[in-house]
Design an enzyme around this catalytic site. Structure first.
Site, PDB file in Angstrom:
ATOM      1  N   GLY A 239      56.511 -12.892  48.881  1.00 41.93           N
ATOM      2  CA  GLY A 239      55.727 -13.295  50.046  1.00 41.93           C
ATOM      3  C   GLY A 239      56.496 -14.012  51.124  1.00 41.93           C
ATOM      4  O   GLY A 239      55.943 -14.279  52.203  1.00 41.93           O
ATOM      5  N   ALA A 240      57.768 -14.335  50.886  1.00 42.82           N
ATOM      6  CA  ALA A 240      58.531 -15.095  51.883  1.00 42.82           C
ATOM      7  C   ALA A 240      58.675 -14.310  53.183  1.00 42.82           C
ATOM      8  O   ALA A 240      58.500 -14.854  54.286  1.00 42.82           O
ATOM      9  CB  ALA A 240      59.901 -15.469  51.328  1.00 42.82           C
ATOM     10  N   GLY A 241      58.979 -13.019  53.074  1.00 43.32           N
ATOM     11  CA  GLY A 241      59.106 -12.184  54.269  1.00 43.32           C
ATOM     12  C   GLY A 241      57.790 -12.045  55.006  1.00 43.32           C
ATOM     13  O   GLY A 241      57.756 -11.977  56.245  1.00 43.32           O
ATOM     14  N   ASP A 242      56.685 -12.009  54.252  1.00 44.58           N
ATOM     15  CA  ASP A 242      55.357 -11.893  54.862  1.00 44.58           C
ATOM     16  C   ASP A 242      54.983 -13.176  55.603  1.00 44.58           C
ATOM     17  O   ASP A 242      54.376 -13.133  56.674  1.00 44.58           O
ATOM     18  CB  ASP A 242      54.307 -11.562  53.801  1.00 44.58           C
ATOM     19  CG  ASP A 242      54.663 -10.309  53.027  1.00 44.58           C
ATOM     20  OD1 ASP A 242      55.217  -9.378  53.636  1.00 44.58           O
ATOM     21  OD2 ASP A 242      54.395 -10.267  51.811  1.00 44.58           O
TER      22      ASP A 242
END
Length: 327
Positions: A264-267
Site C-alpha cells: 500500500g505504500a505506492g498507493d
C-alpha cells in the site's frame, strides 16, 4: 452516498479491483509456515481512493465485488472511510478476490491470488456508472483490469468517457506478474494504454520490467516518456522518488522509518499526490510546488510501511504533517 457528493471539480475516481489481503502474522516465513493471517482489505485502486479520503480529499471507487460477506464488508469499508460507492456493483455468480501476501524479512511482498474468476474480472461495459466517471477531475486506474474480458473493455470505455469529460488520467500499472498469462502479455497490455495517460507512476521494479534495464538513470526512464504526459514518476522505496515533466526533472529523498510491510505504500503516495494536484493543478507547472507535493506523498508512503496491511496503514493528514515536521 447521495449523488450530490459527485458534484464539483475535485473528485478523484479510482477504477479496478478491491480484494482481501491475508497477511501472515509473522514476517519472513513462507505461506505454508505462517501460523496465522491478518485479514486486510486492499486492492490498489481502492487503496488509492481511501488514501485520498483519509487525507481530506473527495474520492469515489468504481468496480465489482462478489455478492458475499467479503464483498459487502469491503463496500462497507469504502463507505466508512468516506469514499463514494455509487459505482460499486455486486456479482451473485462470482466471489470477491482474495490474495495471500507473504512478507519477507525485509518487508517486501510475494503474492498468491484466488480469483478464478473473481467478481472484479466480470465488470461489463454496460454496467459502468457513467455519472460517476463523468464527475471525475482525476480518473485513476491500474493494469490488473486489463488482463481479461469483459473487464478490459469496461476499463477502456471508462478511460474514454473520463477523457471526454475532461478528467486527468492517472495510471499506476501496479504489476502483479502471477496474475498474467505471461510476462510478455503483461508488458504488452500495460503499454497498450501507456500513451493515453496524463500522469504515470511506476516503481523501480516496474521500470526494470518495462525497460528491460536494471537502472533508474534518466536515460532509461525517459524511454518511457511521452510528449503528451504531464508527469512521470518513479518511486524508489525508502530512497524516495524521481519526477519528470516537460520542463523539469529531479529527485527527492525518502523518509527513514521502521518498515514492517510495504503493502500500500505506492498507493498512499499516489493518493497523496493526486489529492494535492486536484487542489491546485498549477503544481504541474511549478517545480517548487511539485517538490513540496512529492515530499508530502513520500511521507504518506513511508508511514504506510510502518503497519501491516494497506488500508489499515494509510495515514491521515495530521500523521503526514508530523513526519514532515520531524524530518
Amino acid at each position: 452516498m447521495r449523488s450530490s457528493f459527485l458534484s464539483g471539480k475535485d473528485l478523484i475516481v479510482s477504477f479496478g479491483e478491491m480484494l482481501i489481503d491475508f497477511v501472515p502474522t509473522v514476517s519472513g516465513v513462507s505461506l505454508a509456515e505462517a501460523p496465522g493471517f491478518i485479514k486486510a482489505p486492499g486492492g490498489a485502486p481502492a487503496n488509492v481512493a481511501i488514501a485520498v479520503a483519509r487525507l481530506g480529499g473527495r474520492a469515489a471507487f468504481l468496480g465489482k465485488l462478489g455478492d458475499d460477506e467479503f464483498g459487502r464488508m469491503l463496500a462497507g469499508i469504502l463507505r466508512s472511510n468516506g469514499v463514494d460507492d455509487a459505482g460499486v456493483l455486486f456479482d451473485t455468480g462470482a466471489r470477491t478476490a482474495l490474495a495471500f501476501v507473504t512478507l519477507r524479512a525485509d518487508g517486501e511482498r510475494e503474492f498468491m491470488f484466488y480469483r478464478n474468476p473473481s467478481a472484479d474480472m466480470l465488470l461489463e461495459e454496460g454496467e459502468l456508472n457513467l455519472d460517476v466517471i463523468k464527475s471525475a477531475a482525476v480518473f485513476h486506474y491500474g493494469s490488473i483490469s486489463l488482463i481479461t474480458e469483459p473487464c478490459r473493455s469496461a476499463h477502456l470505455k471508462a478511460m474514454q468517457v473520463a477523457r471526454d469529460a475532461g478528467a486527468l488520467l492517472s495510471y499506476d500499472p501496479n504489476l502483479r506478474l502471477p496474475l498474467w498469462p505471461s510476462a510478455e502479455s503483461a508488458r504488452e497490455q500495460i503499454m497498450s494504454i501507456w500513451d493515453q495517460a496524463d500522469i504515470i507512476k511506476v516503481s523501480d521494479v516496474e521500470l526494470e520490467f518495462l525497460t528491460g534495464t536494471d537502472s533508474v538513470q534518466d536515460d532509461v526512464v525517459l524511454t518511457l516518456w511521452r510528449p503528451e504526459f504531464k508527469l512521470l514518476l518513479v518511486t524508489l522505496g525508502e530512497k524516495g522518488c524521481k519526477y519528470y515533466t516537460k520542463d523539469f526533472r529531479g529527485s527527492l529523498d525518502g523518509f527513514s522509518v521502521n518498515t514492517v510491510d510495504t503493502t500500500g505504500a505506492g498507493d498512499a503516495f499516489v493518493g497523496a499526490m493526486l489529492t494535492k494536484i486536484v487542489a491546485d493543478q498549477s503544481v504541474l507547472q511549478s517545480e517548487e510546488k511539485l517538490r513540496e507535493v512529492l515530499r508530502f506523498a513520500n511521507a504518506c508512503g513511508a508511514i504506510t510501511t510502518t503497519k501491516k496491511g494497506a488500508i489499515p496503514a494509510l495515514p491521515n493528514k495530521t500523521e503526514a504533517l508530523e513526519l514532515l515536521k520531524r524530518d
